[in-house]
Write an enzyme that holds these catalytic residues in place. Structure first.
Site, PDB file in Angstrom:
ATOM      1  N   GLY A 131       0.832  -1.313   0.014  1.00  0.00           N
ATOM      2  CA  GLY A 131       0.037  -0.078   0.093  1.00  0.00           C
ATOM      3  C   GLY A 131       0.922   1.283   0.185  1.00  0.00           C
ATOM      4  N   GLY A 162       2.113   5.569   1.240  1.00  0.00           N
ATOM      5  CA  GLY A 162       2.167   6.260   2.389  1.00  0.00           C
ATOM      6  C   GLY A 162       3.111   5.841   3.256  1.00  0.00           C
ATOM      7  CB  CYS A 200       5.155  -3.749   0.124  1.00  0.00           C
ATOM      8  SG  CYS A 200       5.988  -2.215  -0.478  1.00  0.00           S
ATOM      9  CG  LEU A 201       1.737  -0.344   4.184  1.00  0.00           C
ATOM     10  CD1 LEU A 201       2.656   0.704   4.820  1.00  0.00           C
ATOM     11  CD2 LEU A 201       0.415   0.462   3.880  1.00  0.00           C
ATOM     12  CD  GLN A 224       7.203  -0.369   4.417  1.00  0.00           C
ATOM     13  OE1 GLN A 224       6.294   0.523   4.456  1.00  0.00           O
ATOM     14  NE2 GLN A 224       7.981  -0.469   3.327  1.00  0.00           N
ATOM     15  CG  ASN A 273       6.287   0.654  -5.390  1.00  0.00           C
ATOM     16  OD1 ASN A 273       6.893   1.634  -5.124  1.00  0.00           O
ATOM     17  ND2 ASN A 273       5.042   0.808  -5.417  1.00  0.00           N
ATOM     18  CE1 TYR A 296       8.671   7.192   4.815  1.00  0.00           C
ATOM     19  CE2 TYR A 296       7.206   6.095   3.043  1.00  0.00           C
ATOM     20  CZ  TYR A 296       7.676   7.202   3.921  1.00  0.00           C
ATOM     21  OH  TYR A 296       7.078   8.507   3.712  1.00  0.00           O
ATOM     22  CG  HIS A 311       5.954  -5.715  -4.606  1.00  0.00           C
ATOM     23  ND1 HIS A 311       4.528  -5.685  -4.355  1.00  0.00           N
ATOM     24  CD2 HIS A 311       6.525  -4.791  -4.179  1.00  0.00           C
ATOM     25  CE1 HIS A 311       4.247  -4.616  -3.918  1.00  0.00           C
ATOM     26  NE2 HIS A 311       5.402  -4.090  -3.612  1.00  0.00           N
ATOM     27  CD  GLU A 316       3.578  -8.498  -6.226  1.00  0.00           C
ATOM     28  OE1 GLU A 316       3.622  -7.228  -6.481  1.00  0.00           O
ATOM     29  OE2 GLU A 316       4.166  -9.108  -5.428  1.00  0.00           O
TER      30      GLU A 316
END
Length: 376
Positions: free
Chosen positions: A244, A246, A272-273, A276, A314, A317, A355, A357
């Protein structure tokens, strides 16, 4: 088509004029660069790019057009794309339309006839910056004033914008490159995973299906206690925390819910997000990289067998090195030695930053979805 002039101002004072395609108007976002050689449609429709302008280091963009099967969501989420050469005329037997029309339909800006090498090296040396682009305003000081009045990307709840509003069941499998169509996921899936949608990519859901799992997607603000009860009753077998957009440190409510899931010992896998947010929920705050990792050519070493995988990335952070106090570091990025994957000690939880996928990108890491299915 006649390209219109567009003016760009970056928060570090850079002021440029270029040409535009796609939608007209004024947009604000964070500028990042992506080194992928293909997959511009997947990148622009990836919810993780919400609030960002993407500089493509591949100089020729638009040649293969776009088609509905390559979309990673139902719309373009990036604020805009910045390319050296925009190709209005596409040539591909799968193409259904042009990237120009896709941007127009989704109110996103395209910028071309600009030195993308200059922008890329500037981001590399000085970091990702907020920027404004406009086909309406040519005055530098006016653009500067508007940019400084906008909230920064670290201050916006993008998850609310990109997450599904209603639960749904995802059934399609991954891309069949021989027949150029989606085929059904394996029948008779016995294990069920619920996806907490922070901006999930469609191909992640496809790969979960192909690993033999039944996949249900729910909104980011779903009642966690209800999900825990469903797990305890055996109605679901694990949770997946999605990618995601932000700053992960901004999402206090999501972190609080993940803490509750950890305490309930619900099995989880995250990308990913989600990776984190798991780190923050365990008490290990994330930090921002200078310019992030965005591309399809990043070498990652799987520490358990020392095999190097080429991965798609991608993110801006990263989780801190100190997380090794409570987790086994399973993957490392060989570009900068940052952590790419962890398995939490004495917990049924693991996650990766890259990622697997691979949409777009290499397929080296797809085995991770099968590992998740085997664990549950």
């Amino acid at each position: 088509m006649k390209l219109k002039p567009i003016w760009i101002y970056l928060e570090n004072g850079i002021f440029l004029e270029a040409k535009s395609f796609g939608s007209d108007g004024t947009r604000v976002g964070e500028i990042v660069f992506n080194t992928s050689m293909s997959g511009y449609e997947e990148i622009m429709s990836d919810p993780s790019y919400a609030g960002q302008f993407v500089v493509f280091t591949m100089p020729e963009i638009g040649i293969v057009g776009i088609n509905k099967d390559d979309m990673e969501s139902d719309r373009v989420h990036a604020s805009g794309m910045i390319v050296r050469n925009f190709n209005e005329y596409y040539s591909n037997f799968r193409a259904e339309d042009s990237i120009d029309h896709l941007l127009i339909d989704n109110n996103a800006i395209g910028i071309c006839d600009i030195d993308t090498r200059y922008l890329t090296t500037n981001i590399r040396d000085h970091g990702s910056k907020m920027m404004i682009a406009s086909t309406e305003i040519s005055n530098k000081e006016e653009l500067k004033e508007i940019l400084h009045s906008f909230p920064r990307i670290e201050e916006v709840n993008f998850i609310k914008e990109v997450s599904t509003k209603e639960p749904y069941i995802h059934k399609s499998g991954s891309w069949d490159g021989t027949q150029f169509k989606y085929h059904d996921a394996p029948k008779g899936a016995k294990k069920k995973v619920v996806v907490l949608d922070y901006g999930v990519k469609r191909n992640i859901l496809n790969e979960l299906c192909m690993a033999g799992l039944e996949v249900e997607v729910v909104p980011h603000d779903s009642d966690i206690e209800v999900l825990i009860q469903r797990y305890r009753k055996g109605e679901i077998n694990a949770l997946f925390l999605s990618n995601g957009p932000g700053d992960p440190m901004f999402y206090k409510e999501e972190v609080a819910k993940i803490k509750t899931l950890i305490e309930a010992k619900v099995p989880m896998f995250a990308i990913c997000l989600g990776h984190q947010l798991l780190s923050i929920a365990h008490g290990y705050p994330t930090y921002k990289l200078l310019f992030g990792q965005h591309g399809g050519n990043h070498p990652v070493r799987y520490e358990r067998n020392r095999v190097v995988e080429i991965t798609a990335q991608n993110h801006n952070y990263n989780v801190p090195a100190s997380i090794c106090e409570i987790a086994e570091v399973t993957h490392k990025n060989l570009f900068d030695n940052t952590i790419e994957g962890v398995a939490y000690k004495n917990e049924p939880i693991f996650s990766v930053q890259h990622h697997p996928e691979a949409s777009p990108g290499p397929h080296d890491s797809k085995y991770i979805f099968k590992e998740f299915a085997q664990k549950i």
